[in-house]
Design an enzyme around this catalytic site. Structure first.
Site, short mmCIF file in Angstrom:
data_model
loop_
_atom_site.label_atom_id
_atom_site.label_comp_id
_atom_site.label_asym_id
_atom_site.label_seq_id
_atom_site.Cartn_x
_atom_site.Cartn_y
_atom_site.Cartn_z
N ARG A 182 0.84 -1.29 0.02
CA ARG A 182 -0.06 0.09 0.06
C ARG A 182 0.89 1.19 -0.02
O ARG A 182 2.05 1.29 0.55
CB ARG A 182 -0.85 0.04 1.31
CG ARG A 182 -1.96 0.90 1.41
CD ARG A 182 -3.03 0.94 0.52
NE ARG A 182 -4.02 1.93 0.97
CZ ARG A 182 -5.15 2.15 0.09
NH1 ARG A 182 -5.07 1.73 -1.20
NH2 ARG A 182 -6.10 2.78 0.66
N THR B 242 -9.95 -0.08 -9.62
CA THR B 242 -8.86 -1.11 -9.09
C THR B 242 -8.98 -2.20 -10.05
O THR B 242 -9.77 -2.36 -10.65
CB THR B 242 -9.32 -1.02 -7.68
OG1 THR B 242 -9.21 0.14 -6.78
CG2 THR B 242 -8.45 -2.18 -6.97
N THR C 175 -4.05 -0.91 -7.03
CA THR C 175 -5.01 0.45 -7.64
C THR C 175 -4.12 1.58 -7.53
O THR C 175 -3.23 1.69 -6.99
CB THR C 175 -6.10 0.47 -6.80
OG1 THR C 175 -7.11 1.40 -7.11
CG2 THR C 175 -5.57 0.90 -5.13
N ASN D 171 -6.35 4.17 -7.26
CA ASN D 171 -7.58 4.56 -6.46
C ASN D 171 -8.64 4.81 -7.54
O ASN D 171 -9.33 3.90 -8.19
CB ASN D 171 -7.49 5.97 -5.72
CG ASN D 171 -8.64 5.94 -4.88
OD1 ASN D 171 -9.40 5.31 -4.75
ND2 ASN D 171 -8.79 7.26 -4.25
N ASP E 121 -8.10 8.46 0.28
CA ASP E 121 -8.53 7.31 1.13
C ASP E 121 -8.28 7.57 2.62
O ASP E 121 -9.08 6.86 3.64
CB ASP E 121 -7.88 6.09 0.91
CG ASP E 121 -8.53 5.24 -0.19
OD1 ASP E 121 -9.70 5.66 -0.60
OD2 ASP E 121 -8.31 4.30 -0.80
N SER F 1 -7.73 0.99 3.40
CA SER F 1 -8.22 0.43 2.23
C SER F 1 -9.47 -0.40 2.31
O SER F 1 -9.80 -0.72 3.43
CB SER F 1 -6.99 -0.42 1.46
OG SER F 1 -7.62 -0.84 0.40
N SER F 2 -10.23 -0.89 1.40
CA SER F 2 -11.24 -1.84 1.22
C SER F 2 -10.49 -2.90 0.40
O SER F 2 -11.55 -4.00 0.51
CB SER F 2 -12.29 -1.09 0.54
OG SER F 2 -12.98 0.05 1.57
N GLY G 19 -13.85 -1.86 -6.82
CA GLY G 19 -15.13 -1.25 -6.62
C GLY G 19 -14.95 -0.37 -5.40
O GLY G 19 -16.14 -0.23 -4.58
N GLY G 20 -14.08 0.13 -4.70
CA GLY G 20 -14.02 0.95 -3.45
C GLY G 20 -14.68 0.68 -2.35
O GLY G 20 -14.37 -0.84 -1.97
O1 DON Z 1 -8.02 1.03 -1.31
C1 DON Z 1 -9.21 1.14 -1.73
O2 DON Z 1 -10.06 0.65 -1.14
C2 DON Z 1 -9.45 2.16 -2.79
N1 DON Z 1 -8.44 3.15 -3.03
C3 DON Z 1 -10.00 1.24 -3.86
C4 DON Z 1 -10.47 1.90 -5.10
C5 DON Z 1 -11.17 1.47 -6.08
O3 DON Z 1 -11.29 0.07 -5.83
C6 DON Z 1 -11.88 1.97 -7.24
N2 DON Z 1 -12.42 1.08 -8.01
N3 DON Z 1 -13.34 0.45 -8.68
#
Ligand code: DON
Length: 569
Positions: free
Chosen positions: A104, A381, A399, A401, A423, A452-453, A473-474
């Site tokens: 990360r 991501t 990712t 982001n 984030d 992060s997720s 997918g955030g």
């Molecule tokens: O680390 C995370 O949780 C976010 N930066 C991920 C971003 C993400 O999955 C965007 N995508 N679809």
């Protein structure tokens, strides 16, 4: 269509690789999605192909994963990257080890708690998303190199070779590539290097089937191949990143880059109906909350309720709300804050939360706050999954982001900078781009990893690798991954059906049960009657996944990304 029709009329003269690309451009796949020898599933067919080739030539799953990681940085610049970071889980059946590599991004040393607030203390999201301040110190190169060195068999130069070739010789761009750039043009316009990377010399856009070459990126990858991963952190590439920062009021220094280290961690672990679940530990929240939600749901007969039933969706939403409420309070980088992980992932705490759930009525999010797990304390991501025939499995999510990260390409180095600093919580209680609320535990601090997720996950059964999954997918990553596990374990779906099935999501705040198309209207009506605010929105996630049963590998390519591809050996 005109371009493709032209290509297809001459198909017999083309190489199998080119024909494969073009068949995928047309939406058809002819790769085997089952195999007795191994499987790769990524979000881009070119990355899947080069990773498959590595396995076919005797490389292991980690070799193939590193090759895929670098290839995606070239073929899928919206999320594949060397300017970002991520997490890799590796399961070695033979030793029984499951380890996590945390690569990360970190906050630069000059970062401050209030750097994303104005004079009045209000959060300034523009700054944490679209400026040089948005970038964390990138971890991808160090992380992939660490994986290769510890668990792979190839040299870094060999692992970079396919990516260098794709960057240098170019590849025919599919419609998803063309569309993505068109959609994000406004984000590139302020930056000369970004426009030069994503548009032709005369400023015009690439069209489907055009050859896309990236000479600056090829040169950067070559420098890394020749001088090793530290080149990115201490050599010419580092100097280019720092020059970019100095020219645009960014914070990343040579010291920040030289000090970056990936970390090997123990994954979060739980059990669900006899399966061992391993998923990413902090600084991701994914593993903790996957285990927490599974613990809550384990006590219900989800299989009898059936996929997509109002009962099962209701219970999933109730479990999700409680997990995301805890996330907002407790989760952060364990190098800086104490995270009550044992409590959050304990079956006892899950029973306590389960006792709050009514079968008849949704609990309004306003009535849910972070729980008290302490007593038990003793838009892109990309995810890919790879397994080889020797018992090695890799689950990787990485990712920058947002799609195309900050939109800023490092001048002369040819890659995009992440905007991962978004984030962090810009200010406690203010949601990030995914609507996620964070608190003190996730405030900006120098050297800290932002929460992060991302949830790369490996499931084992009786000591054998069984399932490899994860998703972009955030905020939706954790719930998408949860549904992947439930679709296979509870609903006994084959992996392609599990990947394709419609998804739902609840993240506590906003108090909204988000669903994709595909659930039946009467189910949604039953959920409304129980008090859920149901909202039908865009597709969520892209869960490139693998299941291994009785020695056979089955791949699931997510149809939500038109370039997804699972390829068996
Ligand atoms: O680390 C995370 O949780 C976010 N930066 C991920 C971003 C993400 O999955 C965007 N995508 N679809």
């Amino acid at each position: 269509m005109g371009v493709l029709a032209g290509i297809f009329s001459g198909a017999l003269l083309l190489s199998p690789l080119v024909m494969a690309q073009q068949a995928i451009l047309e939406g058809s796949r002819f790769y085997p999605q089952e195999s007795a020898k191994g499987m790769v599933a990524t979000s881009h067919f070119l990355a899947s192909e080069v990773a498959r080739d590595v396995l076919a030539q005797g490389g292991n799953a980690v070799d193939a994963a590193v090759v895929a990681g670098f290839a995606l940085a070239v073929t899928q610049p919206r999320s594949g990257n060397i300017g970002g970071g991520g997490f890799m889980l590796i399961s070695d059946e033979q030793s029984g080890d499951v380890i996590a590599i945390d690569y990360r991004e970190t906050a630069p040393a000059a970062a401050t708690e209030t750097m994303f607030q104005d004079e009045d203390g209000e959060a300034v999201t523009e700054r944490s998303r679209y400026t040089h301040l948005a970038a964390g110190v990138p971890g991808t190169v160090a992380g992939l190199a660490m994986a290769l060195e510890e668990y792979g068999t190839m040299s870094l130069a060999d692992a970079l070779a396919p990516a260098i070739r794709l960057a240098e010789e170019g590849f025919a761009v599919p419609s998803r590539f063309v569309q993505g750039i068109q959609d994000s043009k406004a984000r590139f316009e302020p930056w000369e290097a970004s426009m030069a990377k994503f548009f032709k010399e005369d400023g015009s856009a690439y069209e489907v089937g055009d050859t896309y070459r990236q000479p600056d990126l090829a040169a950067t990858l070559k420098r890394i191949a020749e001088n090793g991963a530290r080149e990115f952190y201490e050599g010419e590439t580092a100097r280019l990143i720092v020059a970019e920062m100095e020219n645009h009021d960014g914070l990343i220094t040579m010291e920040d880059l030289a000090g970056y280290q990936p970390v090997a961690r123990e994954p979060s672990h739980g059990t669900y109906r006899g399966y061992d679940i391993y998923a990413m530990s902090p600084p991701s929240s994914g593993g903790a909350h996957i285990v927490q939600m599974l613990n809550i749901l384990e006590d219900y007969p989800i299989d009898e309720m059936g996929f997509g039933s109002a009962d099962s969706l209701h219970l999933m939403a109730e479990a999700m709300k409680r997990a995301y409420a805890d996330r907002s309070e407790y989760l952060g980088d364990t190098g800086f804050v104490d995270v009550p992980l044992d409590g959050i992932t304990s079956k006892e705490y899950a029973a306590e939360l389960r006792a709050q759930i009514s079968m008849e009525q949704a609990t309004p999010s306003a009535d849910i706050g972070p729980g008290d797990p302490l007593p038990y304390e003793s838009n892109e991501t990309t995810h890919f999954s790879i397994a080889d025939g020797e018992g090695l499995a890799v689950s990787n999510t990485y990712t920058i982001n947002f799609s195309y990260g900050s939109g800023i390409v490092v001048d002369g180095a040819g890659f995009l900078l992440n905007n991962e600093m978004d984030d962090f919580s810009a200010k406690p209680g203010v949601p990030n781009a995914y609507g996620l609320i964070g608190g003190e535990a996730n405030k900006v601090e120098p050297g800290k990893r932002m929460l992060s997720s991302m949830t790369p996950t490996i499931v084992k059964r009786d000591g054998k690798n069984f399932m490899i999954t994860g998703s972009p997918g955030g905020s939706r990553i954790i719930t998408t991954t949860l549904q992947m596990l439930m679709n296979v374990i509870d609903h006994n779906m084959n992996i392609q059906s599990a990947v394709s099935a419609p998804r739902m999501h609840h993240q506590w705040l906003p108090d909204e049960l988000r669903v994709e198309d595909g659930f039946s209207p009467d189910t949604l009506e039953l959920l409304r009657q129980r008090g859920h605010t149901v909202s039908q929105q865009d597709a969520m996630g892209a869960a490139q996944s693998i299941v291994i049963r009785d020695g056979m590998f089955y791949g699931g390519a997510d149809p939500r990304r038109s370039t997804s591809s699972a390829i068996g050996l």
